[in-house]
Design an enzyme around this catalytic site. Structure first.
Site, mmCIF file in Angstrom:
data_model
loop_
_atom_site.group_PDB
_atom_site.id
_atom_site.type_symbol
_atom_site.label_atom_id
_atom_site.label_comp_id
_atom_site.label_asym_id
_atom_site.label_seq_id
_atom_site.Cartn_x
_atom_site.Cartn_y
_atom_site.Cartn_z
ATOM 1 N N HIS A 1 -2.071 56.868 12.773
ATOM 2 C CA HIS A 1 -2.720 55.583 13.042
ATOM 3 C C HIS A 1 -3.811 55.322 11.995
ATOM 4 O O HIS A 1 -3.986 56.104 11.054
ATOM 5 C CB HIS A 1 -3.224 55.499 14.476
ATOM 6 C CG HIS A 1 -4.247 56.543 14.864
ATOM 7 N ND1 HIS A 1 -5.475 56.650 14.270
ATOM 8 C CD2 HIS A 1 -4.205 57.533 15.811
ATOM 9 C CE1 HIS A 1 -6.168 57.629 14.828
ATOM 10 N NE2 HIS A 1 -5.407 58.206 15.759
ATOM 11 N N HIS B 1 -6.164 58.277 10.921
ATOM 12 C CA HIS B 1 -5.602 59.283 10.014
ATOM 13 C C HIS B 1 -5.524 58.727 8.595
ATOM 14 O O HIS B 1 -5.829 59.403 7.616
ATOM 15 C CB HIS B 1 -4.199 59.705 10.461
ATOM 16 C CG HIS B 1 -4.122 60.178 11.881
ATOM 17 N ND1 HIS B 1 -3.337 59.552 12.822
ATOM 18 C CD2 HIS B 1 -4.743 61.191 12.517
ATOM 19 C CE1 HIS B 1 -3.478 60.185 13.979
ATOM 20 N NE2 HIS B 1 -4.326 61.177 13.820
ATOM 21 N N CYS C 1 -9.666 72.275 26.464
ATOM 22 C CA CYS C 1 -9.124 70.917 26.283
ATOM 23 C C CYS C 1 -7.897 71.006 25.387
ATOM 24 O O CYS C 1 -8.000 71.452 24.239
ATOM 25 C CB CYS C 1 -10.161 69.984 25.656
ATOM 26 S SG CYS C 1 -9.417 68.418 25.140
ATOM 27 N N CYS D 1 -8.097 68.790 22.161
ATOM 28 C CA CYS D 1 -8.844 69.418 21.053
ATOM 29 C C CYS D 1 -8.238 70.758 20.673
ATOM 30 O O CYS D 1 -8.560 71.300 19.627
ATOM 31 C CB CYS D 1 -10.297 69.676 21.438
ATOM 32 S SG CYS D 1 -11.288 68.205 21.737
ATOM 33 N N CYS E 1 -13.359 66.493 28.973
ATOM 34 C CA CYS E 1 -13.683 66.699 27.558
ATOM 35 C C CYS E 1 -14.458 65.468 27.085
ATOM 36 O O CYS E 1 -14.042 64.333 27.340
ATOM 37 C CB CYS E 1 -12.411 66.856 26.733
ATOM 38 S SG CYS E 1 -12.677 66.608 24.963
ATOM 39 N N HIS F 1 -12.045 63.484 24.482
ATOM 40 C CA HIS F 1 -10.809 62.882 24.975
ATOM 41 C C HIS F 1 -10.956 62.165 26.319
ATOM 42 O O HIS F 1 -10.074 61.411 26.707
ATOM 43 C CB HIS F 1 -9.702 63.940 25.050
ATOM 44 C CG HIS F 1 -9.226 64.372 23.694
ATOM 45 N ND1 HIS F 1 -9.795 65.406 23.002
ATOM 46 C CD2 HIS F 1 -8.264 63.861 22.895
ATOM 47 C CE1 HIS F 1 -9.198 65.536 21.827
ATOM 48 N NE2 HIS F 1 -8.271 64.604 21.731
ATOM 49 N N LYS G 1 -13.799 56.290 19.911
ATOM 50 C CA LYS G 1 -13.030 56.757 18.763
ATOM 51 C C LYS G 1 -11.607 56.241 18.881
ATOM 52 O O LYS G 1 -10.976 56.354 19.930
ATOM 53 C CB LYS G 1 -13.013 58.286 18.758
ATOM 54 C CG LYS G 1 -12.102 58.890 17.713
ATOM 55 C CD LYS G 1 -12.252 60.403 17.678
ATOM 56 C CE LYS G 1 -11.284 61.043 16.730
ATOM 57 N NZ LYS G 1 -10.119 61.664 17.375
ATOM 58 N N LYS H 1 -4.694 57.467 19.878
ATOM 59 C CA LYS H 1 -3.391 57.000 20.323
ATOM 60 C C LYS H 1 -3.512 56.063 21.530
ATOM 61 O O LYS H 1 -2.879 55.020 21.604
ATOM 62 C CB LYS H 1 -2.563 58.244 20.658
ATOM 63 C CG LYS H 1 -1.409 58.046 21.581
ATOM 64 C CD LYS H 1 -0.219 57.472 20.854
ATOM 65 C CE LYS H 1 0.948 57.333 21.804
ATOM 66 N NZ LYS H 1 1.334 55.994 22.098
HETATM 67 N N1 MSP Z 1 -4.592 69.221 13.416
HETATM 68 C C1 MSP Z 1 -6.002 69.062 13.461
HETATM 69 C C2 MSP Z 1 -6.615 69.302 12.084
HETATM 70 C C3 MSP Z 1 -6.339 70.630 11.479
HETATM 71 S S1 MSP Z 1 -7.018 70.783 9.897
HETATM 72 C C4 MSP Z 1 -6.881 72.402 9.535
HETATM 73 C C5 MSP Z 1 -6.333 67.654 13.922
HETATM 74 N N2 MSP Z 1 -5.397 66.732 13.748
HETATM 75 S S2 MSP Z 1 -5.504 65.198 14.160
HETATM 76 O O1 MSP Z 1 -4.178 64.663 14.042
HETATM 77 O O2 MSP Z 1 -6.151 65.046 15.423
HETATM 78 O O3 MSP Z 1 -6.299 64.509 13.008
HETATM 79 C C6 MSP Z 1 -7.654 64.589 12.960
HETATM 80 C C7 MSP Z 1 -8.198 63.860 11.762
HETATM 81 O O4 MSP Z 1 -7.676 62.533 11.640
HETATM 82 C C8 MSP Z 1 -9.676 63.660 11.903
HETATM 83 O O5 MSP Z 1 -10.403 64.787 11.548
HETATM 84 C C9 MSP Z 1 -9.909 62.510 10.969
HETATM 85 O O6 MSP Z 1 -9.905 62.985 9.653
HETATM 86 C C10 MSP Z 1 -8.687 61.652 11.235
HETATM 87 N N3 MSP Z 1 -8.946 60.719 12.332
HETATM 88 C C11 MSP Z 1 -8.263 60.632 13.507
HETATM 89 N N4 MSP Z 1 -8.778 59.622 14.259
HETATM 90 C C12 MSP Z 1 -9.794 59.057 13.586
HETATM 91 C C13 MSP Z 1 -10.634 57.944 13.798
HETATM 92 N N5 MSP Z 1 -10.576 57.214 14.882
HETATM 93 N N6 MSP Z 1 -11.503 57.639 12.820
HETATM 94 C C14 MSP Z 1 -11.580 58.332 11.640
HETATM 95 N N7 MSP Z 1 -10.821 59.373 11.421
HETATM 96 C C15 MSP Z 1 -9.960 59.799 12.385
HETATM 97 O O7 MSP Z 1 -7.445 67.452 14.388
#
Ligand code: MSP
Length: 537
Positions: A28, A31, A137, A140, A162, A165, A313, A316
């Site tokens: 999304h 990411h 959680c 997380c 959490c 979440h 934040k 999904k």
């Molecule tokens: N799989 C773990 C990361 C492992 S790294 C060794 C994870 N994945 S995640 O799919 O949840 O992606 C997290 C990352 O996506 C966040 O750290 C950030 O970089 C990005 N983001 C996800 N949602 C976000 C927002 N709403 N805003 C900004 N960045 C965000 O955690």
């Protein structure tokens, strides 16, 4: 860990990583935000002539993925394969992300090395067997401390939630293996102290320092209640905790225990880009793991803020249905890449709104930048038959433009290339664009054109040369942010024939005045930023 900055391809690479993303769902806006930031940063360093390595990938083990796959009636591997092929890789391609590698944690090149790393820690007595019970959680993939939880309300009344979440935690009780993380507190604090830039921004650094000062607990690094993970090599009833598995991607993808030369040239990362939600894993656990192995620590962990929706934040569940593709189909890929970095100070939270994006698109991209490019090309066409005329050094007005370009280059290079202040760097470039617009408005070349004397024509030539040469600099500076548009501008200036490919232009030369030689063929190419269609409600 400064890169060499040399043109030659040997030597150390400037190595940047994104988090590896969970494949429980499609990517999304959040990411894409981190991944675009990394792409701009690495393209900037490439444009400096440095050797660069940009890594992204997917995190495919753990309970979260397993449960999603189960709910969809497929195996976790099938689920991950589908998501990677149909959603993750295509989005990065669509957004023009130039990653050098894409690591998946289910690949053998990764899992074998993870086992070796963990076995090694076990052999060094850094890992022991113990028991743990606590709130967990799954979102997380992390045990929580009781003080971090919220009290549930409504459908969750009586439960603990959490804080990220807003979903109930589960009480997990396990006999598993522990990494002696508690022993690393003082060494970590000493490292933060000696390397003030290790965690960015300052607020993130303070959060981590305060957390570590309170004392660290040992970390449970295995799970035995499910089996979707990398088996613990000495006890196959357990799988390795998904975060230990995931963090190691930064080492396994660049040749840890496999390709010493590649590893030497690349590891450790100069910058780990992470969302602030996963800061502690990167700024505490990851360096402690490396210390335990005697491996060097990364240069910087840079936390970006969150894209927010309705004060929460973006995730999904609260996406409000906006996908990156919905925005790129309306605004174009380049404007999308530009917008979030331009609108939000890196490190701070920010909200997305169609209105704000539309307003900035129209005023900054279409009016300031796009119009400047098309006006200048049109006038070179009209008054000089499309051949860039020779200019003179002119007077104070031209000197101001030359100084303005030099300043934009210096500021943008420091802000984007060093400080990860993408907003500040982009603003420095756009201030210059505004300055050149002002220069044209003041010089009124359409009036000067009416003076057909040799002096009048020379003055006109100087104005249009100055503006075109300024645009040459802008095309180079904006190439890391908006590569497609910069290429269009480069083509329209006829710069390729005279100066070579845009990608080969160096930031250090961008402010050197007079690089674009007179005589290039200037054409009024496609409009850089077309007028926006009415948005479908
Ligand atoms: N799989 C773990 C990361 C492992 S790294 C060794 C994870 N994945 S995640 O799919 O949840 O992606 C997290 C990352 O996506 C966040 O750290 C950030 O970089 C990005 N983001 C996800 N949602 C976000 C927002 N709403 N805003 C900004 N960045 C965000 O955690």
């Amino acid at each position: 860990m400064a890169a060499t900055g040399s043109e030659e391809q040997g030597g150390r690479a400037y190595y940047v990583t994104t988090p590896i993303y969970y494949v429980n769902d499609a990517p999304h806006l959040g990411h894409a935000y981190t991944t675009v930031a990394g792409d701009v940063l690495t393209r900037w360093h490439r444009q400096r002539g440095e050797k660069v390595w940009y890594l992204t990938g997917t995190d495919e083990h753990g309970q979260k993925i397993m449960r999603t796959a189960e709910a969809n009636g497929v195996t976790p591997q099938e689920w991950a394969d589908k998501l990677v092929d149909e959603a993750w890789r295509p989005l990065w391609e669509h957004l023009d992300i130039k990653n050098d590698d894409f690591i998946r944690t289910t690949e053998k090149r990764h899992t074998d090395r993870v086992q070796e790393f963990v076995q090694d820690l076990f052999d060094k007595d850094e890992i022991y067997k113990g028991g743990y019970e606590g709130p967990y959680c799954v979102g997380c993939e992390e045990y929580k401390l009781p003080g971090e939880l919220l009290d549930g309300e409504g459908e969750f009344a009586g439960l603990k939630l959490c804080a990220i979440h807003k979903t109930p935690v589960e009480i997990l009780k396990e006999e598993n293996y522990f990494f002696k993380l508690s022993e690393y507190g003082p060494k970590l604090l000493a490292h933060y102290e000696a390397n003030p830039g290790f965690i960015q921004p300052e607020s993130a650094r303070n959060e981590v320092v305060n957390f570590v000062r309170q004392g660290l607990q040992d970390l449970s690094i295995s799970r035995s209640t499910f089996d979707w993970g990398v088996p613990v090599p000495w006890d196959e009833k357990h799988v390795i905790y998904v975060w230990i598995d995931a963090l190691l991607n930064y080492a396994t993808a660049v040749g840890y225990n496999e390709n010493p030369q590649k590893f030497e040239e690349t590891f450790p990362a100069d910058v780990h880009l992470v969302g602030k939600d996963i800061l502690r894993f990167h700024a505490i656990i990851w360096p402690a793991m490396l210390m335990a192995q005697g491996l060097p620590l990364p240069g910087k962990v840079a936390a970006n803020g969150w894209l927010m929706v309705g004060g929460e934040k973006m995730s999904k569940s609260n996406l409000t249905g906006i996908k990156p593709q919905d925005l790129t189909s309306h605004f174009g890929v380049d404007a999308y890449r530009w917008y979030f970095l331009r609108a939000i100070a890196f490190g701070q939270d920010g909200s997305f709104s169609w209105e704000d994006f539309s307003a900035r698109y129209t005023s900054e991209l279409a009016n300031d930048y796009g119009n400047l490019a098309s006006r200048v090309a049109a006038m070179v066409g009209k008054y000089f038959g499309g051949t860039l005329p020779e200019g003179t050094s002119g007077g104070a007005a031209e000197q101001a433009v030359r100084d303005g370009l030099a300043k934009a280059v210096t500021e943008a290079d420091r802000k984007i290339g060093e400080e990860l202040d993408f907003q500040g760097g982009i603003l420095a470039i756009f201030d210059f664009v505004k300055q050149v617009n002002g220069y044209i408005t003041e010089q009124e070349p359409w009036k000067v054109a009416k003076d057909t004397s040799p002096e009048g024509q020379a003055a006109l030539a100087t104005i249009l040369y100055t503006a075109s040469e300024a645009l040459r600099g802008v095309a180079v500076l904006l190439n890391p942010v908006m590569p497609e548009t910069s290429q269009k501008l480069w083509d329209s200036l006829g710069a390729d024939a005279a100066l070579g490919a845009l990608a080969d232009q160096r930031v250090a030369d961008a402010g050197t005045w007079g690089r674009l030689p007179a005589g290039t063929t200037v054409t009024k190419g496609a409009v850089l930023f077309p007028r926006l269609e009415e948005k479908q409600a």
